[in-house]
Scaffold this motif. Structure first.
Motif: not given
Ligand code: PBG
Length: 326
Positions: A276-278, A292-297, A310-311, A317-321
């Motif tokens: 929620a913070m992100i 930020v999502m990518c970096e935190s993962a 993770t929500y 999964a998309d970013a990885i692909r």
């Protein structure tokens, strides 16, 4: 002679070649909320982009995730009836049990279903166990947790994840699963689950805020890292198959410590408040949500996690692909 270090980041290929941390969509688990009722798909106000589904529509959420490349789910239930003993937690036609049967009959072994085993969504007082006065009665709670875990396995759960933090619950659940023929159903223990303010949005989503008091008598004190290792050790001895640290980002030191100290797979739960913070900061134009999502993962895996709950699972999964991370 001191050698000059070579630059291993000149371009995308060599960066990919030399990465120390690898991410894969197969390491991600998406939490899913099943709600009593019918024809419900409603967005959760505190968790942008996450939904509560009734059992008859939960397959829509699963389908969407499968398309994104996520096939593992952690199921939570929102019953319409709560009582002091949380009896809907282990009812044959409880909400999680019905959602499990729906998903399983539609997707068979295409999906991997984990269930959260806890009482707080099912008790009228919102605590994670059976009360005796104002305190949770640890040993009576073990019986209902074990019963709940078995009922989930019967309804089609592949793995159970006790999140209550009672003492001895992994052993109690392991024994009950074995007695009932579920010897191959693993237990992912919320081993070091802190009494965290970061669960706020989840409690709104699951209607599970305690009616009085707090969870500090059974969840962990954020000051205590060594105690967290002791909790992990106990869960190992009791037969846990996977250890979990929760929340994730504020406790990365413990993800690393757990990785270094134990041989079992380590899961980290990026909880509702982290998500929620992100979302909120991005909405306010303060940060770039995707970055930020990518970096935190990446940080959570770099700290030593093997599994990330993770929500953001579908977006990751998309970013990885796309090759942005991984
Ligand atoms: C149930 C449970 C909670 C979460 C997971 N399982 C809430 C709590 O302990 O209060 C939190 C998950 C999240 O914040 O995303 N005990």
């Amino acid at each position: 002679m001191i050698e000059r270090p070579r630059r291993l980041r000149a371009n995308k290929q060599i960066r990919g070649l030399c990465r120390e941390t690898r991410l894969s969509a197969s390491s991600l688990i998406l939490p899913l909320f099943a709600k009593n009722g019918s024809n419900i798909k409603s967005e959760i106000p505190s968790l942008d982009g996450q939904y509560q589904y009734s059992a008859d529509r939960i397959c829509e959420g699963v389908e969407r995730s499968l398309e994104a490349g996520v096939d593992k789910f952690l199921l939570f239930g929102l019953p319409d009836h709560k009582d002091e003993h949380g009896s809907q937690a282990f009812a044959y036609d409880g909400i999680v049990q019905r959602a499990l049967r729906e998903i399983r009959s539609r997707f068979q072994d295409e999906v991997y279903l984990v269930t959260d085993v806890c009482m707080c969504e099912y008790t009228s007082h919102g605590h994670c166990g059976i009360l005796c006065g104002h305190y949770v009665d640890n040993d009576r709670t073990l019986e209902v947790l074990a019963r709940t875990a078995v009922s989930h396995a019967r309804a089609g759960a592949d793995m159970v994840a006790p999140s209550d933090m009672m003492d001895g619950r992994v052993a109690a659940i392991r024994a009950a699963l074995d007695e009932n023929g579920f010897v191959n159903t693993p237990v992912m223990a919320y081993s070091a689950k802190f009494a965290s303010t970061f669960y706020g949005p989840f409690r709104d989503a699951a209607g599970s805020a305690p009616a009085f008091g707090d969870r500090r008598s059974y969840q962990m004190d954020p000051h205590n890292g060594r105690e967290a290792m002791r909790e992990c050790e106990l869960d190992v001895q009791e037969g846990a198959d996977i250890l979990m640290i929760k929340p994730a980002m504020p406790y990365l030191d413990l993800v690393r410590a757990c990785r270094d100290r134990f041989d079992l797979p380590v899961a980290a739960y990026q909880v509702s408040g982290e998500y929620a913070m992100i979302k909120a900061a991005a909405k306010a134009g303060l940060i770039d949500e995707y970055g930020v999502m990518c970096e935190s993962a990446v940080s959570i895996f770099r700290a030593g996690a093997d599994i990330l709950i993770t929500y953001f699972a579908c977006e990751l999964a998309d970013a990885i692909r796309k090759g942005d991370i991984g």
